[in-house]
Structure formats: C-alpha cells, structure tokens
Design a protein around this motif. Structure first.
Motif, PDB file in Angstrom:
ATOM      1  N   LEU A 197       0.817  -1.203   0.000  1.00  0.00           N
ATOM      2  CA  LEU A 197       0.000   0.000   0.000  1.00  0.00           C
ATOM      3  C   LEU A 197       0.859   1.264   0.000  1.00  0.00           C
ATOM      4  CD1 LEU A 197      -2.793  -1.075   2.503  1.00  0.00           C
ATOM      5  CD2 LEU A 197      -3.107  -0.549   0.074  1.00  0.00           C
ATOM      6  N   MET A 198       1.988   1.218   0.718  1.00  0.00           N
ATOM      7  CA  MET A 198       2.863   2.391   0.762  1.00  0.00           C
ATOM      8  C   MET A 198       3.463   2.656  -0.621  1.00  0.00           C
ATOM      9  SD  MET A 198       6.244   3.087   3.111  1.00  0.00           S
ATOM     10  CE  MET A 198       7.218   1.825   2.275  1.00  0.00           C
ATOM     11  N   PHE A 199       3.991   1.603  -1.258  1.00  0.00           N
ATOM     12  CA  PHE A 199       4.626   1.801  -2.559  1.00  0.00           C
ATOM     13  C   PHE A 199       3.607   2.012  -3.667  1.00  0.00           C
ATOM     14  CE2 PHE A 199       8.388   0.110  -0.425  1.00  0.00           C
ATOM     15  CZ  PHE A 199       9.364   0.977  -0.916  1.00  0.00           C
ATOM     16  N   GLN A 200       2.422   1.433  -3.527  1.00  0.00           N
ATOM     17  CA  GLN A 200       1.376   1.690  -4.520  1.00  0.00           C
ATOM     18  C   GLN A 200       0.955   3.149  -4.487  1.00  0.00           C
ATOM     19  OE1 GLN A 200      -2.079   2.461  -3.990  1.00  0.00           O
ATOM     20  NE2 GLN A 200      -2.577   2.376  -6.175  1.00  0.00           N
ATOM     21  N   ALA A 201       0.944   3.737  -3.299  1.00  0.00           N
ATOM     22  CA  ALA A 201       0.485   5.124  -3.156  1.00  0.00           C
ATOM     23  C   ALA A 201       1.388   6.097  -3.896  1.00  0.00           C
ATOM     24  CB  ALA A 201       0.402   5.502  -1.677  1.00  0.00           C
ATOM     25  N   ILE A 202       2.704   5.800  -3.972  1.00  0.00           N
ATOM     26  CA  ILE A 202       3.624   6.799  -4.523  1.00  0.00           C
ATOM     27  C   ILE A 202       3.611   6.830  -6.051  1.00  0.00           C
ATOM     28  CG2 ILE A 202       5.093   6.491  -2.502  1.00  0.00           C
ATOM     29  CD1 ILE A 202       7.172   5.195  -4.263  1.00  0.00           C
ATOM     30  N   THR A 203       2.830   5.948  -6.697  1.00  0.00           N
ATOM     31  CA  THR A 203       2.720   6.021  -8.163  1.00  0.00           C
ATOM     32  C   THR A 203       1.865   7.203  -8.615  1.00  0.00           C
ATOM     33  OG1 THR A 203       0.770   4.586  -8.213  1.00  0.00           O
ATOM     34  CG2 THR A 203       2.923   3.521  -8.380  1.00  0.00           C
ATOM     35  N   MET A 204       1.089   7.786  -7.716  1.00  0.00           N
ATOM     36  CA  MET A 204       0.140   8.857  -8.041  1.00  0.00           C
ATOM     37  C   MET A 204      -0.966   8.350  -8.974  1.00  0.00           C
ATOM     38  SD  MET A 204       0.850  12.811  -9.243  1.00  0.00           S
ATOM     39  CE  MET A 204       0.206  12.590 -10.895  1.00  0.00           C
ATOM     40  N   ASN A 205      -1.293   7.070  -8.840  1.00  0.00           N
ATOM     41  CA  ASN A 205      -2.319   6.448  -9.682  1.00  0.00           C
ATOM     42  C   ASN A 205      -3.604   6.209  -8.904  1.00  0.00           C
ATOM     43  OD1 ASN A 205      -3.333   5.386 -12.045  1.00  0.00           O
ATOM     44  ND2 ASN A 205      -2.492   3.345 -11.705  1.00  0.00           N
ATOM     45  N   GLY A 206      -3.818   6.983  -7.850  1.00  0.00           N
ATOM     46  CA  GLY A 206      -5.002   6.790  -7.024  1.00  0.00           C
ATOM     47  C   GLY A 206      -4.786   5.710  -5.986  1.00  0.00           C
ATOM     48  N   SER A 207      -5.718   5.562  -5.083  1.00  0.00           N
ATOM     49  CA  SER A 207      -5.600   4.574  -4.020  1.00  0.00           C
ATOM     50  C   SER A 207      -5.755   3.164  -4.566  1.00  0.00           C
ATOM     51  CB  SER A 207      -6.669   4.825  -2.952  1.00  0.00           C
ATOM     52  OG  SER A 207      -7.961   4.522  -3.466  1.00  0.00           O
ATOM     53  N   ALA A 208      -5.342   2.176  -3.773  1.00  0.00           N
ATOM     54  CA  ALA A 208      -5.507   0.780  -4.167  1.00  0.00           C
ATOM     55  C   ALA A 208      -6.983   0.440  -4.322  1.00  0.00           C
ATOM     56  CB  ALA A 208      -4.855  -0.144  -3.131  1.00  0.00           C
ATOM     57  N   LEU A 209      -7.822   1.044  -3.487  1.00  0.00           N
ATOM     58  CA  LEU A 209      -9.266   0.784  -3.560  1.00  0.00           C
ATOM     59  C   LEU A 209      -9.841   1.321  -4.870  1.00  0.00           C
ATOM     60  CD1 LEU A 209     -11.787   1.167  -0.654  1.00  0.00           C
ATOM     61  CD2 LEU A 209     -12.376   1.962  -2.941  1.00  0.00           C
ATOM     62  N   SER A 210      -9.505   2.555  -5.222  1.00  0.00           N
ATOM     63  CA  SER A 210     -10.050   3.125  -6.458  1.00  0.00           C
ATOM     64  C   SER A 210      -9.493   2.402  -7.680  1.00  0.00           C
ATOM     65  CB  SER A 210      -9.754   4.622  -6.533  1.00  0.00           C
ATOM     66  OG  SER A 210      -8.363   4.865  -6.559  1.00  0.00           O
TER      67      SER A 210
END
Length: 294
Positions: free
Chosen positions: A31-44
């Motif tokens: 979740l931390m590294f997914q967030a830094i892509t600026m591609n929206g949250s994992a949920l969205s």
C-alpha cells in the motif's frame, strides 16, 4: 521499481483479482509503494480494474480501447467517467475493499500518504544525503519518476489491447506482447491474464522463465510466509480453453530445460535493460558534459 510492483502485485493481483492472500506487513508495504505512483488509491484502482475486466472493450470499460489508443492509454485517466462506466460499476460488489481496514485507510488518507511517501521522502534523500540541488531532485525523483512509472503501467491498457498474440482467446482484444511485458514490469502477457484473471501468474509456465518481477516478488513472500493461497489455473482448464477458443500453434510449447534457462537469462536481461531506460540519458549527459547530474 517498487512503486510499479506495489501496483502490479498489490492493487492489481492482490486487491483487484484476489489471486493470492497476504499478511498485514506485506499489505502495508504494498500500500505504501502503490500510493507513490500517483495512480489513485488501491481501492479506487481495484474498483476501476474490476469494472475494466467485467466490461472489457465495451462502453462500460473505464479504459475502453475502442475509443482509440490515446484514450485507452491516458485519456480515460484525464477525463470524467462516462455514464455507462458509472452505471456498470454500480452493478458490481466492492464491499470487500471497503471492509479491509488497511485498504480503506489508505483510500481515505491517500493525499497525505502520497505527499509524504511519494514527494517529501524521495525528494529529501538526494537533497540531504548528497547535497543535490532541490529543484533537480524534485524534477528527477518526483516528476520524472512518476511520469515514467505511470506511462509504463498505462501501456497495458493501450498497447496490450492493440498489438500482440492471442493464443488463449483470439476473440478478445487483450494480447500477449513481450515488449509491453518489459516496460510494464511483467504485466504484458495480457491475453492470458484476461482469460484467467484469478491466476497470480502471467502465463502457464514457471514464472522464472519470463521477465516477471511482481510474480517473483509474490513467490519470495510466499517463501517467507507473508503471501499464501496463490491461485493458478489448472493445466486441464487451460488446455480446454485453448482447444475451444485459442490458437494452439502460437501457444508456448514445452521446451527443453536448457532452452528454458537460456530463454530466461535472455528475457530477464532484456527486461532489466529496457525497464531501466530512463537512466541512460542521465548517464550520457554526465559522460558527454563531464558534469554531475546535479
């Protein structure tokens, strides 16, 4: 690399498709590294991606490639959802995503998480670590990094729905393409993925045989006990699908162990070299000018 894996192994294979299960330390890392892509949250992301698979290549698809290559690549990301996409999404159940506490908290506080882990920390490491120029640091490790990672990932929505082979189902647009697999860090074997979306793998072979950092990351975490219940499509199911709607002659055939090892060495070498292309202009700049990047 880890921000790409955070999306591929996290919001894609774990939360969109539930192709394996993870313990909370691995979830937190993803979740931390997914967030830094600026591609929206994992949920969205998972919400959009499930809609994409349900209504793939139709008006209900958020990334609908029938609207053009540019639209499927980034146009859908820049525009508001159409009424057809919104209505299609309402027919699907996303309650599991909202019930998962870590996923919901990342979604709720996505903006401050992105600013801290995606902007401030990456920017500050070169500035305070080796006195990099602040604007140079911001341009390279924030703006350039985000741009490259997003466009690498977006090729799966665009190029992989236009070019390549369709050995598992010739009737659908998603295709297997090695170059897309390189620049998307292991997400370009897309015909297989759309036919067997619940499979954590990118194809039916051993995952070390093709460039596939997310798959190897998942397997590594299984070895240390952080990932479990990895789902795969059985050989009999795959063979049945290919027999009914695939193209057997272009399906990967069984090869000798020597060939598989040589192919793996070639594929991983090329994948790493292609994936690291953004470093080459910076190295060339330094060599040609005799100056440091900063």
């Amino acid at each position: 690399m880890m921000s790409g894996i955070g999306t591929s192994a996290g919001s894609h294979r774990l939360w969109s498709h539930r192709s394996y299960r993870a313990r909370w330390p691995l979830k937190l890392w993803l979740l931390m590294f997914q967030a830094i892509t600026m591609n929206g949250s994992a949920l969205s992301y998972a919400r959009d991606h499930r809609t994409h698979h349900k209504y793939s290549d139709t008006a209900g698809d958020p990334k609908n490639p029938t609207r053009g290559l540019f639209y499927s690549h980034i146009g859908w990301w820049l525009l508001k959802k159409t009424d057809a996409v919104i209505e299609g999404g309402r027919q699907l159940d996303f309650s599991d995503l909202y019930r998962e506490r870590l996923v919901y908290l990342q979604h709720k506080y996505y903006l401050p998480i992105f600013i801290i882990f995606g902007v401030l920390i990456p920017w500050s490491i070169p500035v305070f670590g080796w006195n990099e120029d602040p604007w140079m640091s911001f341009g390279l490790v924030v703006v350039l990094r985000i741009t490259i990672v997003l466009h690498h990932l977006f090729t799966v929505n665009s190029l992989a729905h236009y070019f390549g082979y369709r050995p598992y189902d010739f009737r659908i647009r998603p295709a297997d393409h090695r170059f897309v697999n390189y620049i998307s860090f292991g997400e370009g074997i897309h015909n297989y993925h759309h036919v067997f979306p619940y499979d954590y793998r990118i194809n039916e072979r051993s995952q070390w045989e093709l460039f596939n950092p997310p798959g190897m990351f998942i397997q590594l975490n299984r070895l240390i006990g952080l990932a479990y219940d990895l789902k795969v499509a059985s050989p009999s199911v795959i063979a049945g699908v290919v027999r009914r709607r695939g193209v057997q002659p272009i399906r990967d055939q069984k090869r000798s162990l020597t060939f598989r090892i040589c192919n793996a060495l070639f594929d991983w070498t090329v994948g790493i070299l292609v994936g690291a292309w953004a470093a080459y202009p910076l190295i060339a700049f330094k060599l040609l000018t005799g100056r440091t990047i900063g």
